[in-house]
Design a protein around this motif. Structure first.
Motif, PDB file in Angstrom:
ATOM      1  N   ILE A 106      22.238  14.633 -32.224  1.00 34.10           N
ATOM      2  CA  ILE A 106      23.630  15.094 -32.357  1.00 34.10           C
ATOM      3  C   ILE A 106      23.823  15.751 -33.728  1.00 34.10           C
ATOM      4  N   GLY A 115      17.732   1.168 -34.165  1.00 35.73           N
ATOM      5  CA  GLY A 115      16.934   1.079 -32.936  1.00 35.73           C
ATOM      6  C   GLY A 115      16.542   2.482 -32.543  1.00 35.73           C
ATOM      7  N   PHE A 116      15.344   2.609 -31.982  1.00 33.41           N
ATOM      8  CA  PHE A 116      14.769   3.934 -31.740  1.00 33.41           C
ATOM      9  C   PHE A 116      15.687   4.828 -30.914  1.00 33.41           C
ATOM     10  N   GLU A 117      16.227   4.293 -29.820  1.00 31.73           N
ATOM     11  CA  GLU A 117      17.007   5.136 -28.902  1.00 31.73           C
ATOM     12  C   GLU A 117      18.255   5.685 -29.587  1.00 31.73           C
ATOM     13  N   GLN A 144      13.401  -0.185 -39.296  1.00 30.84           N
ATOM     14  CA  GLN A 144      14.262  -0.310 -38.114  1.00 30.84           C
ATOM     15  C   GLN A 144      15.694  -0.476 -38.584  1.00 30.84           C
ATOM     16  N   ILE A 192      12.897   7.001 -36.912  1.00 31.97           N
ATOM     17  CA  ILE A 192      12.129   7.489 -35.756  1.00 31.97           C
ATOM     18  C   ILE A 192      10.647   7.603 -36.117  1.00 31.97           C
ATOM     19  N   HIS A 193      10.406   7.969 -37.386  1.00 32.84           N
ATOM     20  CA  HIS A 193       9.021   8.096 -37.846  1.00 32.84           C
ATOM     21  C   HIS A 193       8.337   6.732 -37.957  1.00 32.84           C
ATOM     22  N   GLY A 194       9.120   5.664 -37.882  1.00 33.69           N
ATOM     23  CA  GLY A 194       8.528   4.325 -37.883  1.00 33.69           C
ATOM     24  C   GLY A 194       8.488   3.661 -39.238  1.00 33.69           C
ATOM     25  N   VAL A 205      12.280  18.795 -29.702  1.00 39.41           N
ATOM     26  CA  VAL A 205      13.183  18.307 -28.658  1.00 39.41           C
ATOM     27  C   VAL A 205      12.831  18.924 -27.304  1.00 39.41           C
ATOM     28  N   VAL A 221      17.407   8.260 -32.237  1.00 45.02           N
ATOM     29  CA  VAL A 221      17.097   9.583 -31.665  1.00 45.02           C
ATOM     30  C   VAL A 221      18.390  10.293 -31.256  1.00 45.02           C
ATOM     31  N   ASN A 222      19.299   9.549 -30.598  1.00 42.80           N
ATOM     32  CA  ASN A 222      20.553  10.173 -30.171  1.00 42.80           C
ATOM     33  C   ASN A 222      21.328  10.699 -31.369  1.00 42.80           C
TER      34      ASN A 222
END
Lengths: 199, 548
Positions: free
Chosen positions: A51, A41-43, A38, A33-35, A137, A46-47
């Protein structure tokens, strides 16, 4: 001669390994997420991260409940006694083949350095990471509780603590090799039993 | 231990259920079925005796219209469509007030040409009478035959037009009416706007989910609601689709703002994390992933300084000859390759050099419905501007800290335009002329004469010395809303070098980081690794030391 005792109870082991799994998962997804790279995938990252974070928060609440209800919190009371000797052992004595100055037993399973370190992790790093994560969040809901400000400082703090966790884990895992055998400590954390006389 | 695990798992399920139900809210879009938007008139205009007259002059049709529609003239005269101008910050803005743009630069002195997109007859110079209702062109908007075509003749329809047929077939404006002007701004189909071209006359669902001819089939005015001929969404007067009254329903919007939120609400996703974006990110930013999606190329660059060459690459002004023209495939910005399905001008002697694209990747900027407006009297320092940092003609304003501003997609059109090198102002050429020797650039190709005459006409001081300067003008992208599967994904923006790389003022996860902090983390992590490696190595070489 041997003195095999149950040193890590079932909940403690569950907590430990679950937490290890969750923290490693959050590091893996968090760094994506910090980049940095990869992977999911970002989404999805994040999920998964969220969780794991929610699960970890529940786990930490259960852990504190357990520590206080069983009195196990006393294991973490810091002490100066033997602290310097323990430090000297890791810095010097271990190379000479000296024995660990701390004598582990069910009432004092953590050496003075462990007490200090884990107390710091449990009272500072863990709550700080959960709080900054929650603020992250729920950034858009800040107004509901009268908070205002920008997200960047929260993001920096969350990132810095994540780096601290990763550093901690590297040293923590390395130090499991310093038992009687290379894998002795890890076995103890899996089975719960350790031969205290061999130590 | 098993019990603990079961408790943990059930708590997690409860949390998840809470999180997903918290985001659910009823969709605010009215459920519309196919055909819902079709409207039937209560009047059959072919029955009216006023319209059975033998029309040979277009304003006579207007007179006939006004016989029944007695108040229409008064309504029309208050519209931007008619006035081509509006007051903004104390400045009169719009074509009729001589404001510059960076396509054909100025309408003033070129009215005969430009007014083919004015809703009037006879607008050929400054003397046009904006009070005379008989000058209003009703037909350009209300013709349903598609045969009414205005040419470069001061707003009059072409001589072949059968005015009787047109007059007896009037009705509510259809997409082809609006697009007969709005699609062809800047001199051709799709040239000016990156999201409005003739592909919208009969669009597929893929191109436009709302206007999909086989689906919702919405008309322009289903969004651009009209009351008293005031069409909602006119953006120059700063009342466009930035929504200041989010709770105003579509019915109440007549002649006011147009916004996605007006129908969809500002929490339309049924997913709280996506809904969290709507306070700062405009709908179009994600839901119009590319401009010029309909196969019609749009112009990105226009270099006036190269205009005026003949087929021998020599200046027409001096050598005459045949005007040089050149075509090529535009770049498809999805693939980065030439789009072989279409060709567009890369050079026109009258206009200069062009760059066109299809599937344009928009630029993004903070915007609160207001653009800056440069006039011909605003001075600037030319040394500050370049092709990479062009002079702003109309650019969006707003910032992260402005609660009314959101991130919107734009087509940033750049153009190399003439300016007065002495006075450091933009300058207005006479472009359109009927014949050679009129001094118009499009006939004689001589900037010295064209600029002198154009500036004289508009009373703009002109030193006689000119150069060219790169300018930029932002065109909002909001039409051509794609099916949701084609909307942007998280990592289109949440990454380094993503779509929002240049949008300033805030920390965005995935895009931003503190270099110092990342270095500190690097040192901590690799310091730890080096430390344990060194310690382990020392243990290894001392492994035979054992004390009992």
């Amino acid at each position: 001669m041997s003195n095999i005792v149950l040193i890590y109870k079932a909940f403690e082991r569950f907590w430990h390994w679950m937490q290890a799994f969750l923290i490693l998962g959050m590091l893996l997804t968090g760094l994506e997420i910090h980049g940095i790279y990869q992977l999911f995938g970002f989404e999805r990252a994040v999920n998964l991260h969220n969780i794991a974070a929610a699960s970890w928060t529940v786990l930490i609440i259960m852990m504190f409940t357990w520590l206080f209800s069983t009195g196990e919190w006393k294991q973490y009371v810091p002490t100066m006694k033997g602290l310097i000797e323990t430090g000297m052992f890791y810095a010097y004595g271990i190379f000479k083949g000296e024995k660990h100055p701390h004598h582990k037993n069910e009432q004092a399973k953590l050496n003075p350095m462990q007490r200090l370190t884990y107390l710091g992790v449990l009272l500072a790093l863990v709550p700080a990471q959960i709080i900054t994560g929650a603020l992250y969040v729920f950034y858009h809901q800040w107004g509901m509780v009268g908070l205002e400000g920008s997200i960047d400082l929260i993001a920096y703090a969350h990132t810095l603590i994540a780096y601290s966790f990763l550093s901690f884990i590297i040293v923590h895992v390395y130090m499991t090799t310093m038992g009687h055998t290379l894998t002795g400590h890890i076995k103890a954390m899996v089975t719960g039993y350790e031969d205290l006389d061999e130590h | 231990m098993r019990r603990t695990f079961i408790i943990l798992v059930s708590v997690l399920f409860a949390l998840n259920a809470f999180a997903s139900s918290a985001g659910k809210s009823a969709s605010k879009v009215a459920q519309v079925s196919k055909g819902h938007w079709a409207k039937e008139s209560t009047a059959d205009h072919s029955q009216f005796k006023q319209l059975k007259a033998e029309f040979d002059y277009a304003p006579d049709v207007t007179v006939a219209c006004l016989e029944c529609h007695t108040n229409a003239g008064e309504h029309l005269k208050k519209t931007f469509h008619w006035n081509w101008g509006v007051m903004v910050d104390g400045k009169k803005i719009g074509k009729a007030s001589g404001a510059p743009n960076n396509f054909c630069i100025t309408a003033a002195s070129n009215e005969t040409m430009c007014s083919k997109c004015h809703i009037g007859y006879g607008y050929r110079n400054k003397d046009f009478d904006f009070d005379d209702e008989e000058n209003i062109d009703c037909l350009v908007c209300h013709d349903t035959t598609g045969k009414y075509i205005k040419t470069a003749s001061a707003g009059f329809p072409s001589a072949e037009t059968d005015l009787n047929e047109i007059a007896q077939n009037v009705g509510l404006p259809q997409r082809h009416n609006c697009l007969s002007c709005h699609a062809v701004g800047g001199g051709g189909d799709g040239v000016k706007w990156g999201d409005t071209d003739t592909s919208l006359i009969n669009p597929s669902h893929d191109l436009d989910v709302h206007m999909d001819a086989d689906g919702l089939n919405m008309s322009c005015q289903d969004c651009h609601t009209a009351g008293n001929h005031q069409i909602a969404g006119e953006f120059i007067g700063r009342k466009a689709f930035t929504d200041y009254e989010k709770n105003m329903g579509r019915r109440d919007r007549k002649g006011k703002t147009v916004s996605c939120e007006g129908c969809h609400g500002d929490k339309p996703h049924n997913e709280w994390r996506l809904d969290n974006h709507t306070d700062k990110v405009a709908c179009a930013t994600c839901h119009v992933p590319f401009g010029a999606r309909g196969g019609v190329p749009t112009m990105m660059e226009w270099d006036w300084s190269k205009a005026g060459l003949n087929t021998d690459m020599k200046p027409m002004a001096k050598f005459g000859g045949t005007k040089y023209d050149e075509y090529a495939h535009p770049i498809d910005e999805i693939t980065g390759e030439p789009d072989t399905s279409v060709k567009s001008h890369t050079y026109k002697a009258r206009k200069g050099r062009f760059k066109y694209v299809t599937n344009m990747i928009p630029d993004y900027a903070w915007y609160k419905g207001e653009r800056t407006h440069r006039t011909f009297s605003d001075k600037f320092d030319p040394s500050k501007y370049s092709k990479e940092n062009p002079l702003d003609i109309k650019m969006p304003t707003g910032s992260y800290d402005d609660p009314m501003a959101k991130i919107y997609p734009f087509k940033m059109h750049i153009s190399n335009m003439p300016y007065d090198t002495e006075y450091n102002t933009l300058t207005a050429p006479l472009l359109y002329g009927k014949k050679k020797g009129s001094g118009a650039f499009w006939k004689d190709f001589d900037w010295d004469v064209a600029l002198k005459l154009g500036n004289e006409y508009s009373n703009i001081p002109f030193s006689g010395k000119y150069g060219f300067i790169w300018t930029s003008m932002a065109m909002q992208i909001k039409h051509m809303v794609a099916p949701k599967a084609q909307a942007l994904n998280c990592n289109d923006c949440h990454q380094k070098n993503g779509r929002l790389d240049n949008v300033p003022g805030f920390y965005m996860v995935g895009r931003d980081s503190s270099k110092a902090l990342d270095w500190l983390g690097f040192l901590m992590i690799f310091g730890s690794l080096a430390g344990v490696a060194g310690h382990g190595f020392l243990r290894f070489i001392n492994k035979n030391n054992k004390q009992d």
